[in-house]
Design a protein around this motif. Structure first.
Motif, short mmCIF file in Angstrom:
data_model
loop_
_atom_site.label_atom_id
_atom_site.label_comp_id
_atom_site.label_asym_id
_atom_site.label_seq_id
_atom_site.Cartn_x
_atom_site.Cartn_y
_atom_site.Cartn_z
N GLY A 1 0.79 -1.23 0.00
CA GLY A 1 0.00 0.00 0.00
C GLY A 1 0.82 1.27 0.00
O GLY A 1 0.28 2.35 0.17
N ASN A 2 2.14 1.17 -0.23
CA ASN A 2 3.00 2.36 -0.30
C ASN A 2 3.07 2.86 -1.73
O ASN A 2 3.27 2.08 -2.66
N LEU A 3 2.94 4.15 -1.89
CA LEU A 3 3.03 4.77 -3.20
C LEU A 3 4.44 4.58 -3.75
O LEU A 3 5.43 4.87 -3.08
N SER A 4 4.54 4.05 -4.97
CA SER A 4 5.84 3.75 -5.57
C SER A 4 6.18 4.64 -6.75
O SER A 4 7.35 4.88 -7.03
N TYR A 5 5.18 5.10 -7.49
CA TYR A 5 5.44 5.90 -8.70
C TYR A 5 4.28 6.84 -8.95
O TYR A 5 3.11 6.45 -8.83
N VAL A 6 4.58 8.06 -9.32
CA VAL A 6 3.61 8.99 -9.89
C VAL A 6 4.29 9.68 -11.06
O VAL A 6 5.44 10.06 -10.99
N GLY A 7 3.56 9.78 -12.16
CA GLY A 7 4.12 10.45 -13.32
C GLY A 7 3.45 10.04 -14.61
O GLY A 7 2.43 9.35 -14.60
N PRO A 8 4.03 10.44 -15.72
CA PRO A 8 3.46 10.11 -17.02
C PRO A 8 3.76 8.67 -17.42
O PRO A 8 4.60 8.00 -16.82
N TYR A 9 3.09 8.21 -18.45
CA TYR A 9 3.35 6.88 -18.99
C TYR A 9 4.73 6.83 -19.63
O TYR A 9 5.45 5.84 -19.52
N SER A 10 5.07 7.91 -20.34
CA SER A 10 6.36 7.99 -21.02
C SER A 10 6.72 9.46 -21.17
O SER A 10 5.97 10.33 -20.75
N ASP A 11 7.83 9.74 -21.83
CA ASP A 11 8.24 11.13 -21.99
C ASP A 11 7.76 11.76 -23.28
O ASP A 11 8.11 12.89 -23.59
N GLY A 12 6.92 11.08 -24.02
CA GLY A 12 6.46 11.63 -25.29
C GLY A 12 4.97 11.47 -25.47
O GLY A 12 4.24 11.12 -24.55
N ALA A 13 4.52 11.71 -26.69
CA ALA A 13 3.10 11.62 -27.01
C ALA A 13 2.68 10.19 -27.31
O ALA A 13 1.50 9.90 -27.45
N HIS A 14 3.64 9.28 -27.41
CA HIS A 14 3.35 7.88 -27.70
C HIS A 14 4.03 7.01 -26.66
O HIS A 14 5.08 7.34 -26.14
N CYS A 15 3.39 5.88 -26.36
CA CYS A 15 3.94 4.97 -25.37
C CYS A 15 3.81 3.54 -25.86
O CYS A 15 2.81 3.16 -26.45
N ASN A 16 4.84 2.75 -25.61
CA ASN A 16 4.80 1.32 -25.87
C ASN A 16 5.67 0.64 -24.81
O ASN A 16 6.22 1.30 -23.93
N SER A 17 5.83 -0.67 -24.90
CA SER A 17 6.60 -1.41 -23.89
C SER A 17 8.04 -0.91 -23.78
O SER A 17 8.63 -0.94 -22.70
N ASP A 18 8.60 -0.45 -24.88
CA ASP A 18 10.00 0.00 -24.87
C ASP A 18 10.17 1.40 -24.30
O ASP A 18 11.20 1.71 -23.72
N SER A 19 9.17 2.28 -24.47
CA SER A 19 9.31 3.67 -24.01
C SER A 19 8.61 3.94 -22.68
O SER A 19 8.71 5.02 -22.14
N SER A 20 7.92 2.95 -22.15
CA SER A 20 7.13 3.13 -20.94
C SER A 20 7.99 3.34 -19.71
O SER A 20 8.95 2.63 -19.48
N PHE A 21 7.60 4.34 -18.89
CA PHE A 21 8.23 4.54 -17.58
C PHE A 21 7.65 3.57 -16.56
O PHE A 21 8.31 3.19 -15.60
N ILE A 22 6.40 3.18 -16.76
CA ILE A 22 5.71 2.43 -15.71
C ILE A 22 5.90 0.93 -15.77
O ILE A 22 5.82 0.25 -14.76
N GLU A 23 6.16 0.40 -16.95
CA GLU A 23 6.33 -1.05 -17.07
C GLU A 23 7.48 -1.57 -16.22
O GLU A 23 7.31 -2.55 -15.49
N PRO A 24 8.67 -0.93 -16.23
CA PRO A 24 9.74 -1.41 -15.35
C PRO A 24 9.37 -1.31 -13.86
O PRO A 24 9.78 -2.15 -13.05
N VAL A 25 8.58 -0.29 -13.50
CA VAL A 25 8.15 -0.13 -12.10
C VAL A 25 7.26 -1.31 -11.70
O VAL A 25 7.48 -1.94 -10.66
N ILE A 26 6.27 -1.61 -12.52
CA ILE A 26 5.35 -2.71 -12.20
C ILE A 26 6.11 -4.03 -12.14
O ILE A 26 5.90 -4.84 -11.21
N LYS A 27 7.00 -4.28 -13.08
CA LYS A 27 7.77 -5.53 -13.08
C LYS A 27 8.63 -5.64 -11.82
O LYS A 27 8.74 -6.72 -11.23
N SER A 28 9.26 -4.54 -11.41
CA SER A 28 10.07 -4.56 -10.19
C SER A 28 9.21 -4.85 -8.97
O SER A 28 9.60 -5.64 -8.10
#
Length: 188
Positions: A139-166
């Motif tokens: 229940g601890n907050l781990s990440y807040v922010g955008p999906y990626s640094d651009g207007a498009h997001c995929n598995s390679d450009s995602s900021f959140i996918e590595p967070v969820i996997k970790s």
């Protein structure tokens, strides 16, 4: 050419010129309005900082909150990724909720099925959408922010996918304050 014909020709030229001038002014105003409504939303600096608040669901599983603003031009580049990421991680036990608009109209199908969660008052200065908040299984907050640094997001450009996997692997993550440049629209 008679005087009357010359006047008629001059009047016609002035009328066409005035109509052309009004048309160009209308185009300039439309461009200015569109730029003010939408272009400002793209690729702007944002500061994410969020206090740890209770997650949408009781602790026990990793939780992801999609903060979404329907009608935002930034959404288009994230919708396909949102669908695939939500399906993949739901199968691994991650819980998802949505915040932003309370209407399911104009939401991607992946978000329409999710429970609505109001943005906490502690987060009243949330910088914009599309964005995300992620809590670990305790229940601890781990990440807040955008999906990626651009207007498009995929598995390679995602900021959140590595967070969820970790987090799913049991490794701690703490990215709750960050300066970033992302495609964001103001929340309404």
């Amino acid at each position: 050419m008679s005087t009357q014909e010359k006047r008629y020709s001059l009047t016609r030229k002035l009328t066409v010129g005035m109509l052309l001038l009004v048309w160009l002014a209308g185009l300039a105003w439309a461009f200015w309005w569109f730029e003010g409504q939408y272009v400002k939303a793209f690729e702007r600096p944002a500061y994410f900082s969020a206090q740890n608040v209770k997650p949408p669901f009781p602790p026990g599983k990793v939780q992801v909150l999609h903060v979404w603003q329907p009608g935002c031009p930034c959404n288009g580049g994230h919708e396909a990724y949102l669908q695939s990421m939500t399906e993949r991680f739901s199968a691994q036990g991650v819980l998802f909720a949505r915040a932003g608009s309370t209407s399911t109209e104009d939401l991607p199908s992946a978000l329409q099925k999710l429970p609505q969660w109001p943005i906490p008052s502690e987060w009243s200065n949330w910088p914009g959408a599309p964005a995300v908040a992620i809590w670990d299984a305790t229940g601890n907050l781990s990440y807040v922010g955008p999906y990626s640094d651009g207007a498009h997001c995929n598995s390679d450009s995602s900021f959140i996918e590595p967070v969820i996997k970790s987090l799913l692997a049991g490794r701690p993550v703490s990215i709750v304050t960050q300066d970033t440049v992302a495609c964001l629209c103001d929340l309404k």
